[in-house]
Motif scaffolding. Sequence first.
Motif, PDB file in Angstrom:
ATOM      1  N   VAL A 162       0.869  -1.184   0.000  1.00  0.00           N
ATOM      2  CA  VAL A 162       0.000   0.000   0.000  1.00  0.00           C
ATOM      3  C   VAL A 162       0.900   1.226   0.000  1.00  0.00           C
ATOM      4  CG1 VAL A 162      -1.826   1.247   1.200  1.00  0.00           C
ATOM      5  CG2 VAL A 162      -1.771  -1.260   1.274  1.00  0.00           C
ATOM      6  N   TYR A 163       0.771   2.078  -1.006  1.00  0.00           N
ATOM      7  CA  TYR A 163       1.703   3.184  -1.184  1.00  0.00           C
ATOM      8  C   TYR A 163       0.998   4.542  -1.196  1.00  0.00           C
ATOM      9  CZ  TYR A 163       4.696  -0.685  -2.606  1.00  0.00           C
ATOM     10  OH  TYR A 163       5.397  -1.865  -2.651  1.00  0.00           O
ATOM     11  N   ASP A 164       0.130   4.757  -0.249  1.00  0.00           N
ATOM     12  CA  ASP A 164      -0.549   6.044  -0.131  1.00  0.00           C
ATOM     13  C   ASP A 164       0.022   6.832   1.038  1.00  0.00           C
ATOM     14  OD1 ASP A 164      -2.302   5.519  -2.253  1.00  0.00           O
ATOM     15  OD2 ASP A 164      -3.716   4.474  -0.945  1.00  0.00           O
ATOM     16  N   PHE A 165       0.098   8.155   0.873  1.00  0.00           N
ATOM     17  CA  PHE A 165       0.550   9.029   1.946  1.00  0.00           C
ATOM     18  C   PHE A 165      -0.639   9.546   2.752  1.00  0.00           C
ATOM     19  CE2 PHE A 165       4.340   9.579  -0.794  1.00  0.00           C
ATOM     20  CZ  PHE A 165       5.319   9.340   0.156  1.00  0.00           C
ATOM     21  N   SER A 188       1.742  24.231   5.751  1.00  0.00           N
ATOM     22  CA  SER A 188       2.738  24.495   4.716  1.00  0.00           C
ATOM     23  C   SER A 188       3.975  23.617   4.903  1.00  0.00           C
ATOM     24  CB  SER A 188       3.127  25.975   4.754  1.00  0.00           C
ATOM     25  OG  SER A 188       4.147  26.242   3.809  1.00  0.00           O
ATOM     26  N   GLN A 189       4.473  23.531   6.139  1.00  0.00           N
ATOM     27  CA  GLN A 189       5.642  22.689   6.397  1.00  0.00           C
ATOM     28  C   GLN A 189       5.329  21.217   6.138  1.00  0.00           C
ATOM     29  OE1 GLN A 189       7.659  23.412  10.127  1.00  0.00           O
ATOM     30  NE2 GLN A 189       7.195  25.597  10.059  1.00  0.00           N
ATOM     31  N   THR A 190       4.100  20.803   6.473  1.00  0.00           N
ATOM     32  CA  THR A 190       3.718  19.409   6.255  1.00  0.00           C
ATOM     33  C   THR A 190       3.651  19.078   4.773  1.00  0.00           C
ATOM     34  OG1 THR A 190       2.405  19.510   8.291  1.00  0.00           O
ATOM     35  CG2 THR A 190       2.013  17.640   6.818  1.00  0.00           C
ATOM     36  N   VAL A 191       3.104  19.989   3.980  1.00  0.00           N
ATOM     37  CA  VAL A 191       3.019  19.766   2.527  1.00  0.00           C
ATOM     38  C   VAL A 191       4.418  19.713   1.916  1.00  0.00           C
ATOM     39  CG1 VAL A 191       2.236  20.749   0.336  1.00  0.00           C
ATOM     40  CG2 VAL A 191       0.712  20.730   2.308  1.00  0.00           C
ATOM     41  N   CYS A 192       5.323  20.576   2.402  1.00  0.00           N
ATOM     42  CA  CYS A 192       6.708  20.516   1.910  1.00  0.00           C
ATOM     43  C   CYS A 192       7.323  19.153   2.191  1.00  0.00           C
ATOM     44  CB  CYS A 192       7.535  21.617   2.571  1.00  0.00           C
ATOM     45  SG  CYS A 192       7.185  23.279   1.972  1.00  0.00           S
ATOM     46  N   GLU A 193       7.075  18.624   3.376  1.00  0.00           N
ATOM     47  CA  GLU A 193       7.587  17.292   3.721  1.00  0.00           C
ATOM     48  C   GLU A 193       6.958  16.223   2.834  1.00  0.00           C
ATOM     49  OE1 GLU A 193       9.878  14.532   6.089  1.00  0.00           O
ATOM     50  OE2 GLU A 193       9.977  16.672   5.614  1.00  0.00           O
ATOM     51  N   LEU A 194       5.660  16.343   2.571  1.00  0.00           N
ATOM     52  CA  LEU A 194       4.981  15.386   1.696  1.00  0.00           C
ATOM     53  C   LEU A 194       5.555  15.427   0.286  1.00  0.00           C
ATOM     54  CD1 LEU A 194       1.263  15.803   2.789  1.00  0.00           C
ATOM     55  CD2 LEU A 194       2.565  13.673   2.836  1.00  0.00           C
ATOM     56  N   LEU A 195       5.844  16.629  -0.206  1.00  0.00           N
ATOM     57  CA  LEU A 195       6.434  16.749  -1.543  1.00  0.00           C
ATOM     58  C   LEU A 195       7.782  16.047  -1.607  1.00  0.00           C
ATOM     59  CD1 LEU A 195       5.581  20.444  -2.503  1.00  0.00           C
ATOM     60  CD2 LEU A 195       4.824  18.392  -3.693  1.00  0.00           C
ATOM     61  N   VAL A 200       0.216  24.236  -0.297  1.00  0.00           N
ATOM     62  CA  VAL A 200      -1.101  24.099   0.324  1.00  0.00           C
ATOM     63  C   VAL A 200      -2.248  24.379  -0.645  1.00  0.00           C
ATOM     64  CG1 VAL A 200      -2.597  24.698   2.244  1.00  0.00           C
ATOM     65  CG2 VAL A 200      -0.142  24.624   2.584  1.00  0.00           C
ATOM     66  N   ARG A 201      -2.530  25.682  -0.940  1.00  0.00           N
ATOM     67  CA  ARG A 201      -3.725  25.983  -1.731  1.00  0.00           C
ATOM     68  C   ARG A 201      -3.628  25.405  -3.132  1.00  0.00           C
ATOM     69  NH1 ARG A 201      -5.749  32.056  -1.851  1.00  0.00           N
ATOM     70  NH2 ARG A 201      -6.081  31.489   0.338  1.00  0.00           N
ATOM     71  N   ASN A 202      -2.485  25.613  -3.804  1.00  0.00           N
ATOM     72  CA  ASN A 202      -2.346  25.079  -5.163  1.00  0.00           C
ATOM     73  C   ASN A 202      -2.294  23.563  -5.161  1.00  0.00           C
ATOM     74  OD1 ASN A 202      -2.402  27.608  -6.228  1.00  0.00           O
ATOM     75  ND2 ASN A 202      -0.195  27.789  -6.556  1.00  0.00           N
ATOM     76  N   LYS A 203      -1.659  22.992  -4.131  1.00  0.00           N
ATOM     77  CA  LYS A 203      -1.601  21.536  -4.055  1.00  0.00           C
ATOM     78  C   LYS A 203      -2.972  20.948  -3.751  1.00  0.00           C
ATOM     79  CE  LYS A 203       2.516  21.004  -5.298  1.00  0.00           C
ATOM     80  NZ  LYS A 203       2.746  20.427  -6.650  1.00  0.00           N
ATOM     81  N   TYR A 204      -3.779  21.720  -3.032  1.00  0.00           N
ATOM     82  CA  TYR A 204      -5.158  21.287  -2.808  1.00  0.00           C
ATOM     83  C   TYR A 204      -5.939  21.311  -4.126  1.00  0.00           C
ATOM     84  CZ  TYR A 204     -10.070  21.600  -1.478  1.00  0.00           C
ATOM     85  OH  TYR A 204     -11.424  21.410  -1.389  1.00  0.00           O
ATOM     86  N   LYS A 205      -5.743  22.386  -4.902  1.00  0.00           N
ATOM     87  CA  LYS A 205      -6.414  22.487  -6.192  1.00  0.00           C
ATOM     88  C   LYS A 205      -5.962  21.384  -7.144  1.00  0.00           C
ATOM     89  CE  LYS A 205      -7.143  27.499  -6.014  1.00  0.00           C
ATOM     90  NZ  LYS A 205      -6.811  28.803  -6.646  1.00  0.00           N
ATOM     91  N   ASP A 206      -4.674  21.027  -7.050  1.00  0.00           N
ATOM     92  CA  ASP A 206      -4.142  19.970  -7.924  1.00  0.00           C
ATOM     93  C   ASP A 206      -4.566  18.574  -7.485  1.00  0.00           C
ATOM     94  OD1 ASP A 206      -2.884  21.953  -9.331  1.00  0.00           O
ATOM     95  OD2 ASP A 206      -0.940  21.668  -8.372  1.00  0.00           O
ATOM     96  N   GLY A 207      -5.121  18.485  -6.285  1.00  0.00           N
ATOM     97  CA  GLY A 207      -5.511  17.173  -5.776  1.00  0.00           C
ATOM     98  C   GLY A 207      -4.407  16.426  -5.072  1.00  0.00           C
ATOM     99  N   PHE A 208      -3.260  17.089  -4.846  1.00  0.00           N
ATOM    100  CA  PHE A 208      -2.141  16.417  -4.163  1.00  0.00           C
ATOM    101  C   PHE A 208      -2.429  16.216  -2.687  1.00  0.00           C
ATOM    102  CE2 PHE A 208       1.941  16.595  -1.882  1.00  0.00           C
ATOM    103  CZ  PHE A 208       2.570  15.496  -2.449  1.00  0.00           C
ATOM    104  N   VAL A 209      -3.061  17.206  -2.051  1.00  0.00           N
ATOM    105  CA  VAL A 209      -3.442  17.072  -0.644  1.00  0.00           C
ATOM    106  C   VAL A 209      -4.951  17.240  -0.539  1.00  0.00           C
ATOM    107  CG1 VAL A 209      -1.258  17.863   0.304  1.00  0.00           C
ATOM    108  CG2 VAL A 209      -3.021  19.532  -0.220  1.00  0.00           C
ATOM    109  N   LEU A 210      -5.551  16.530   0.402  1.00  0.00           N
ATOM    110  CA  LEU A 210      -6.988  16.608   0.652  1.00  0.00           C
ATOM    111  C   LEU A 210      -7.190  16.787   2.153  1.00  0.00           C
ATOM    112  CD1 LEU A 210      -9.830  16.438  -0.523  1.00  0.00           C
ATOM    113  CD2 LEU A 210      -9.757  13.963  -0.167  1.00  0.00           C
ATOM    114  N   PRO A 211      -7.243  18.039   2.627  1.00  0.00           N
ATOM    115  CA  PRO A 211      -7.355  18.285   4.074  1.00  0.00           C
ATOM    116  C   PRO A 211      -8.676  17.767   4.639  1.00  0.00           C
ATOM    117  CG  PRO A 211      -6.670  20.265   2.880  1.00  0.00           C
ATOM    118  CD  PRO A 211      -7.136  19.283   1.865  1.00  0.00           C
ATOM    119  N   HIS A 212      -8.607  17.251   5.864  1.00  0.00           N
ATOM    120  CA  HIS A 212      -9.788  16.794   6.587  1.00  0.00           C
ATOM    121  C   HIS A 212      -9.742  17.374   7.994  1.00  0.00           C
ATOM    122  CE1 HIS A 212     -11.261  13.785   3.690  1.00  0.00           C
ATOM    123  NE2 HIS A 212      -9.983  13.525   3.449  1.00  0.00           N
TER     124      HIS A 212
END
Length: 338
Positions: A203-206, A259-266, A288-300
């Motif tokens: 399973v290779y999901d972040f 923002s720091q978390t998304v950088c780590e995810l990237l 964050v915002r652009n990565k959310y729009k791109d579908g890279f991150v999905l905040p909950h």
Amino acid sequence: MEPPEGYSLPQPGQVCHLKKSLYGLKQASRQWNAEFCAKLVGFGFLQSQNDHCLFIKSTSTSFMALIIYVDDVLVTGSDPSDIEVLKSYLHKMFTIKDLGHAKYFLGLEIARSPAGTYVHQRKYILDILKDEGTPLPDSNTYRRLVGRLLYLNMSRPDVTHAIQQLSQFINDPYSTHWDAAVHVLRYLKGTPSKGLFYAAEDVYDFEAYCDADWATCLDSRRSLTGYCVYFGGALVSWRTKKQVTVSKSSAEAEYRSMSQTVCELLWLSYLATDLHRTKHVEIDCHIVRNKYKDGFVLPHKVSTKLQLADVFTKSLGPGVFGFLLSKLGMQDFLCLPA
């Protein structure tokens, strides 16, 4: 410099030409790294641009990954015969010592089974406890202890927040700081075998949790960022860090944490791409915002009771602390079934 024994005819102005770096010289580690990297590239490896210690070799039928730390090397691959060929090549080039399957590496103890891999630092913790001693009037003892504790961050996310707090006072520690450090030692003494278990799954999901404790520092009023990242259900990255600037609101502090978390995810996604664990992710400078729009991150939204990043941002009671540790995937090596 004296000429070597047996060479009795040195001429004025003659010098020695150094053909091999001497161990211990400032230039030795740099020259060794350059030579070792060149030999690996010559053997067909590609150096990762996301972690220069990581080398990858991939063909249509096999895959190998190699990581180096000074002169220590870990190698893994899909074909054992390819690994043997690599070891023969490195032995011919450098005369290496093959220690077999990895069991102990830079303070990390590694145990494997068909179910997965378990990583802990039990021996390192016990060595720290032997050196506990009596606190001295100067701050050197405190600095040495905190320095040893910082190395535990590789396998002990449960003490990350406490160690981050202790490390803020290494320049001018008080007796209360020493008492707090001893309290951490008591906890480690009761849990020396706790470590991280990585299940053998495909399973290779972040998945990531992040949190911010607004204006935690009473001196600077800077907020604290904490996050943890899972890959395939296993904890692979975590951090507790004071934010660089003062946030004027809790929302601003949370946004900086994201923002720091998304950088780590990237960065982790780039490594996963190098290791052929995920599809290629296009490099982008927006967060964050652009990565959310791109579908890279999905905040909950996560309820307070289930916010795993709380372990990295604040002190918790025994009940909540134990519950969150179980969610981090930490287990006691001595209690695991054989």
